[in-house]
Scaffold this motif. Structure first.
Motif, short mmCIF file in Angstrom:
data_model
loop_
_atom_site.label_atom_id
_atom_site.label_comp_id
_atom_site.label_asym_id
_atom_site.label_seq_id
_atom_site.Cartn_x
_atom_site.Cartn_y
_atom_site.Cartn_z
N UNK A 9 69.54 -58.03 21.57
CA UNK A 9 69.81 -57.02 22.57
C UNK A 9 69.54 -55.59 22.08
N UNK A 10 69.49 -55.39 20.77
CA UNK A 10 69.33 -54.04 20.22
C UNK A 10 67.88 -53.62 20.03
N UNK A 11 66.93 -54.49 20.38
CA UNK A 11 65.51 -54.17 20.22
C UNK A 11 64.74 -54.54 21.48
N UNK A 12 63.55 -53.98 21.61
CA UNK A 12 62.63 -54.39 22.67
C UNK A 12 61.75 -55.50 22.10
N UNK A 13 61.81 -56.68 22.71
CA UNK A 13 61.02 -57.81 22.23
C UNK A 13 59.58 -57.69 22.74
N UNK A 14 58.63 -57.83 21.82
CA UNK A 14 57.21 -57.78 22.18
C UNK A 14 56.52 -59.12 21.99
N UNK A 15 56.95 -59.89 21.01
CA UNK A 15 56.32 -61.18 20.76
C UNK A 15 57.12 -62.00 19.77
N UNK A 16 56.97 -63.32 19.85
CA UNK A 16 57.62 -64.25 18.92
C UNK A 16 56.65 -65.41 18.66
N UNK A 17 56.66 -65.93 17.45
CA UNK A 17 55.77 -67.05 17.17
C UNK A 17 56.17 -67.78 15.90
N UNK A 18 55.51 -68.91 15.66
CA UNK A 18 55.68 -69.67 14.42
C UNK A 18 54.32 -69.86 13.78
N UNK A 19 54.33 -70.17 12.50
CA UNK A 19 53.06 -70.42 11.81
C UNK A 19 52.67 -71.89 11.91
#
Length: 343
Positions: free
Chosen positions: A139-149
């Protein structure tokens, strides 16, 4: 002669003065992006630079993203998310596991032998981020992307064919769940950020490391160890990544530039990031092949034996999540369904 010099000086001064508004107006919003790997590594050069360039282009030059690799702005890799929250930096990508236990729901994608494809998992991760994590753990950040390798691989001084070979070995792990897996399989887990791996291997502080093939090139791992163990079928492990932005900096953008950030982020970017990292496994693996290193590829049956040995890690995580008020089994079931539905 003096008049000519004076005239030249005036013309040069005028040209400089006229150039100032252009330089000053080149970007309306300038953001810094700090990360921990060298600029030539896969994630900075093939993922983050691509994303930042696209944002700058789509903004018509109104947004500029200055990139600082290898912690050039100071601090250590585990500090990065707090640096964004505190406004020390504007944007970062980071390994979620560098802040152990802080974002527990993300660990569902780090459980052993659960993920089979980085694109499918990254798509599922973004969807579950929006549903379960964005308004709570992040909640304290703006999410731009998430991923795994891509598939996690064991790189070691001595060959590793079975879990029994792990006995007595000190193996670097990137996250809490990877370390739990290593411990379950008989190794002594050693937590450290990935930039510390080459020195730890060369000084024999560790006997091996768990990282995907992709990053071994930048770290020169095939030059430091000669054995590599890979699996067939579901991945032994993955590690989660996030690209986040300071909320106030994002909110400072006008609506049309917020739209630019949003359109170049989200699920499409997340799938691109995970897929790109996975695609760069093969070129790095080839370097180990060319060196004549010993690459052990466990077949389906052998990999299943490892998975059976690792099963208690998932059960322990589900039980632990209950204590945090999180339905871990529901997260596992949802992740499996979303990954299976990915096309």
């Amino acid at each position: 002669m003096t008049k000519r010099k004076t005239l030249k000086g005036l013309l040069a001064g005028a040209a400089f003065a006229f150039s100032l508004p252009l330089a000053a107006n080149a970007a309306e919003h300038t953001f810094n992006l700090q990360s921990f790997l060298p600029a030539q590594a896969t994630i900075p050069s093939k993922i983050i630079d691509v994303w930042a360039d696209e944002v700058e282009k789509a903004s018509g030059g109104r947004i500029e993203i200055k990139r600082f690799a290898s912690m050039q702005l100071g601090g250590k890799p585990p500090d990065l998310i707090d640096q964004v929250i505190d406004g020390v930096i504007d944007i970062t990508w980071n390994v979620v596991g560098y802040t152990p236990g802080r974002f527990p729901s993300t660990e569902v994608f780090e459980l052993p032998f659960l993920v089979t494809d980085a694109r499918a998992a990254s798509s599922a991760f973004w969807q579950m981020m929006q549903t379960h994590m964005e308004a709570t753990e992040f909640k304290d950040v703006k999410m731009l992307g998430v991923w795994v390798h891509g598939p996690g691989v064991i790189h070691s001084a001595d060959p590793v064919n079975t879990p029994a070979d792990f006995n007595g070995m000190k193996i670097r792990g990137a996250s809490r769940q990877v370390n739990a897996l290593l411990k379950q399989l008989g190794a002594t887990p050693v937590g450290m950020p990935v930039p510390a791996v080459p020195e730890a291997l060369s000084k024999k502080v560790i006997d091996g490391t768990t990282i995907p093939w992709e990053v071994t090139k930048a770290l020169k791992v095939p030059e430091l160890v000669s054995n590599h163990t890979e699996f067939t079928g579901p991945m032994m492990y993955t590690v989660t990544f996030v690209l986040v932005m300071n909320k106030d900096k994002y909110n400072s953008l006008p609506d049309d530039l917020k739209a630019v950030m949003n359109e170049n982020s989200g699920i499409k970017f997340s799938v691109f990031a995970g897929g790109t990292q996975q695609d760069y496994d093969d070129p790095s693996r080839q370097l180990a092949v060319e060196r004549g290193n010993n690459i052990i590829t466990l077949d389906v049956e052998q990999s299943a034996e490892w998975a059976a040995s690792a099963a208690p890690v998932q059960a322990a995580w589900v039980e632990e999540m209950k204590g945090k008020g999180i339905d871990g089994q529901a997260l596992i079931d949802e992740a499996k369904k979303l990954m299976a539905d990915y096309k």
